[in-house]
Design a protein around this motif. Structure first.
Motif, mmCIF file in Angstrom:
data_model
loop_
_atom_site.group_PDB
_atom_site.id
_atom_site.type_symbol
_atom_site.label_atom_id
_atom_site.label_comp_id
_atom_site.label_asym_id
_atom_site.label_seq_id
_atom_site.Cartn_x
_atom_site.Cartn_y
_atom_site.Cartn_z
ATOM 1 N N ASP A 166 -35.371 68.614 -78.615
ATOM 2 C CA ASP A 166 -34.925 69.876 -79.198
ATOM 3 C C ASP A 166 -34.030 70.646 -78.233
ATOM 4 O OD1 ASP A 166 -34.722 71.707 -81.258
ATOM 5 O OD2 ASP A 166 -36.491 72.844 -80.649
ATOM 6 N N GLY A 167 -33.229 69.895 -77.473
ATOM 7 C CA GLY A 167 -32.260 70.502 -76.576
ATOM 8 C C GLY A 167 -32.779 70.870 -75.205
ATOM 9 N N TYR A 168 -34.053 70.648 -74.928
ATOM 10 C CA TYR A 168 -34.592 71.039 -73.621
ATOM 11 C C TYR A 168 -34.225 70.050 -72.520
ATOM 12 C CZ TYR A 168 -37.150 75.089 -75.223
ATOM 13 O OH TYR A 168 -37.467 76.336 -75.712
ATOM 14 N N PHE A 169 -33.976 68.797 -72.864
ATOM 15 C CA PHE A 169 -33.355 67.912 -71.880
ATOM 16 C C PHE A 169 -31.858 67.993 -72.131
ATOM 17 C CE2 PHE A 169 -31.357 64.112 -70.361
ATOM 18 C CZ PHE A 169 -31.886 63.992 -69.081
ATOM 19 N N ASP A 170 -31.154 68.624 -71.220
ATOM 20 C CA ASP A 170 -29.739 68.911 -71.425
ATOM 21 C C ASP A 170 -28.976 68.572 -70.155
ATOM 22 O OD1 ASP A 170 -27.243 69.896 -72.023
ATOM 23 O OD2 ASP A 170 -27.938 71.844 -72.725
ATOM 24 N N ALA A 171 -28.127 67.549 -70.230
ATOM 25 C CA ALA A 171 -27.349 67.137 -69.055
ATOM 26 C C ALA A 171 -26.334 68.195 -68.644
ATOM 27 C CB ALA A 171 -26.635 65.817 -69.341
ATOM 28 N N TYR A 172 -26.153 69.228 -69.474
ATOM 29 C CA TYR A 172 -25.234 70.322 -69.151
ATOM 30 C C TYR A 172 -25.981 71.642 -68.935
ATOM 31 C CZ TYR A 172 -21.311 67.296 -70.448
ATOM 32 O OH TYR A 172 -20.394 66.271 -70.501
ATOM 33 N N LEU A 209 -22.075 54.451 -67.089
ATOM 34 C CA LEU A 209 -21.962 55.888 -67.307
ATOM 35 C C LEU A 209 -21.934 56.203 -68.795
ATOM 36 C CD1 LEU A 209 -21.643 58.775 -66.410
ATOM 37 C CD2 LEU A 209 -19.194 58.365 -66.064
ATOM 38 N N ARG A 210 -21.204 55.424 -69.563
ATOM 39 C CA ARG A 210 -21.160 55.673 -71.013
ATOM 40 C C ARG A 210 -22.539 55.485 -71.635
ATOM 41 N NH1 ARG A 210 -16.607 52.346 -70.583
ATOM 42 N NH2 ARG A 210 -17.624 50.717 -71.830
ATOM 43 N N ALA A 211 -23.281 54.457 -71.198
ATOM 44 C CA ALA A 211 -24.617 54.211 -71.748
ATOM 45 C C ALA A 211 -25.576 55.337 -71.377
ATOM 46 C CB ALA A 211 -25.149 52.876 -71.247
ATOM 47 N N VAL A 212 -25.483 55.825 -70.147
ATOM 48 C CA VAL A 212 -26.361 56.917 -69.707
ATOM 49 C C VAL A 212 -26.073 58.180 -70.510
ATOM 50 C CG1 VAL A 212 -26.729 58.539 -67.804
ATOM 51 C CG2 VAL A 212 -26.931 56.090 -67.403
ATOM 52 N N LEU A 213 -24.808 58.505 -70.713
ATOM 53 C CA LEU A 213 -24.479 59.720 -71.457
ATOM 54 C C LEU A 213 -24.912 59.609 -72.916
ATOM 55 C CD1 LEU A 213 -20.988 60.652 -69.988
ATOM 56 C CD2 LEU A 213 -23.244 61.547 -69.395
ATOM 57 N N GLU A 214 -24.828 58.419 -73.477
ATOM 58 C CA GLU A 214 -25.323 58.217 -74.840
ATOM 59 C C GLU A 214 -26.835 58.418 -74.899
ATOM 60 O OE1 GLU A 214 -25.482 54.697 -78.257
ATOM 61 O OE2 GLU A 214 -24.010 54.575 -76.622
ATOM 62 N N ARG A 215 -27.537 57.910 -73.881
ATOM 63 C CA ARG A 215 -28.999 58.086 -73.844
ATOM 64 C C ARG A 215 -29.353 59.558 -73.649
ATOM 65 N NH1 ARG A 215 -33.070 57.240 -76.077
ATOM 66 N NH2 ARG A 215 -34.931 56.386 -75.126
ATOM 67 N N CYS A 216 -28.580 60.255 -72.824
ATOM 68 C CA CYS A 216 -28.840 61.678 -72.623
ATOM 69 C C CYS A 216 -28.655 62.461 -73.921
ATOM 70 C CB CYS A 216 -27.924 62.236 -71.531
ATOM 71 S SG CYS A 216 -28.364 61.737 -69.849
ATOM 72 N N ALA A 217 -27.675 62.068 -74.706
ATOM 73 C CA ALA A 217 -27.477 62.723 -76.007
ATOM 74 C C ALA A 217 -28.674 62.481 -76.921
ATOM 75 C CB ALA A 217 -26.189 62.212 -76.651
ATOM 76 N N PRO A 248 -26.552 64.416 -65.210
ATOM 77 C CA PRO A 248 -27.576 63.603 -65.880
ATOM 78 C C PRO A 248 -28.691 63.139 -64.958
ATOM 79 C CG PRO A 248 -25.693 62.224 -65.366
ATOM 80 C CD PRO A 248 -25.366 63.611 -64.845
ATOM 81 N N SER A 249 -28.861 63.802 -63.809
ATOM 82 C CA SER A 249 -29.825 63.343 -62.794
ATOM 83 C C SER A 249 -31.244 63.248 -63.333
ATOM 84 C CB SER A 249 -29.804 64.286 -61.579
ATOM 85 O OG SER A 249 -28.515 64.384 -61.024
#
Length: 240
Positions: free
Chosen positions: A77-83, A62-70, A90-91
């Protein structure tokens, strides 16, 4: 993951070995579902989103996925946004990432020829059972029983984002509403996690995503617009 997953193992291996490989693959994907599902209240993602789990206590995956999402947020430019939906989801990376991990594990285990299809996000390795390149159909965005194009190749990751399976679920994070302009985006590359995220980002961009995809290095694409135009990279490996 809220979707169907299929696996085609094309190597001439003992039946017991193929069975074990399939069980290990689906076991991994069930583990991912339990950890990352936004539909399960007890998943790590939901617990973290509610503040019941500290990031430092979360699993390494989970930590690695969230780092990759960041990283992907910055790269798009913010268009891929897990939030983008207002909660952690992060689907748009996890489905492709988990299928790519499963495929890499199969190769390492000696199953060099296979096709793994996670709800339309497909990774193919080696050759098909007929010893020819794999054929990958891209779902028609208005007719789920038809394809709008068919690709052929080996060692490809093909991710499609749009309305085919989950309706208008991709949101424009800047406007805070469902994305408009692109009905379907397919991205072809070497890594399914990246292709999945890039396809999601392009849908979120709307028609501006077409130019962004044209400039994306090491990836090819096909796009169906809301008004029915089909546009694609000239080098896309199309077949009849």
């Amino acid at each position: 993951m809220g979707t169907a997953i299929s696996l085609d193992l094309a190597d001439d291996l003992p039946a017991a070995t193929l069975h074990d490989l399939a069980e290990e693959t689906f076991g991994w994907l069930r583990e991912v579902d339990a950890r990352f599902s936004t539909y399960r209240d007890d998943s790590e993602v939901c617990r973290l989103d509610r503040g019941e789990l500290r990031l430092g206590d979360a699993s390494a995956d989970l930590r690695a996925v969230l780092e990759r999402c960041a990283d992907l947020w910055a790269a798009t430019d913010g268009y891929f946004d897990a939030y983008a939906t207002g909660r952690l989801d992060p689907s748009g990376y996890v489905k492709g990432w988990s299928a790519q991990v499963a495929s890499d594990r199969l190769v390492a285990a000696g199953a060099a020829n296979h096709c793994l299809n996670a709800g339309g996000d497909v990774v193919v390795r080696g050759l098909s059972p007929t010893r020819e390149p794999w054929r990958i159909g891209v779902a028609h965005p208005w007719n789920p029983m038809a394809t709008c194009l068919v690709l052929a190749g080996s060692d490809l990751a093909v991710a499609t984002s749009g309305v085919q399976h989950r309706g208008q679920h991709v949101r424009d994070p800047r406007r805070g509403e469902p994305a408009r302009g692109l009905r379907s985006v397919t991205v072809v590359g070497a890594d399914l996690g990246l292709a999945d995220a890039y396809a999601t980002a392009a849908v979120a961009m709307g028609e501006a995503g077409i130019g962004w995809l044209d400039r994306l290095p090491d990836h090819l694409h096909a796009v169906v617009t809301d008004d029915g135009r089909l546009l694609h990279s000239t080098r896309l490996p199309l077949t009849d």
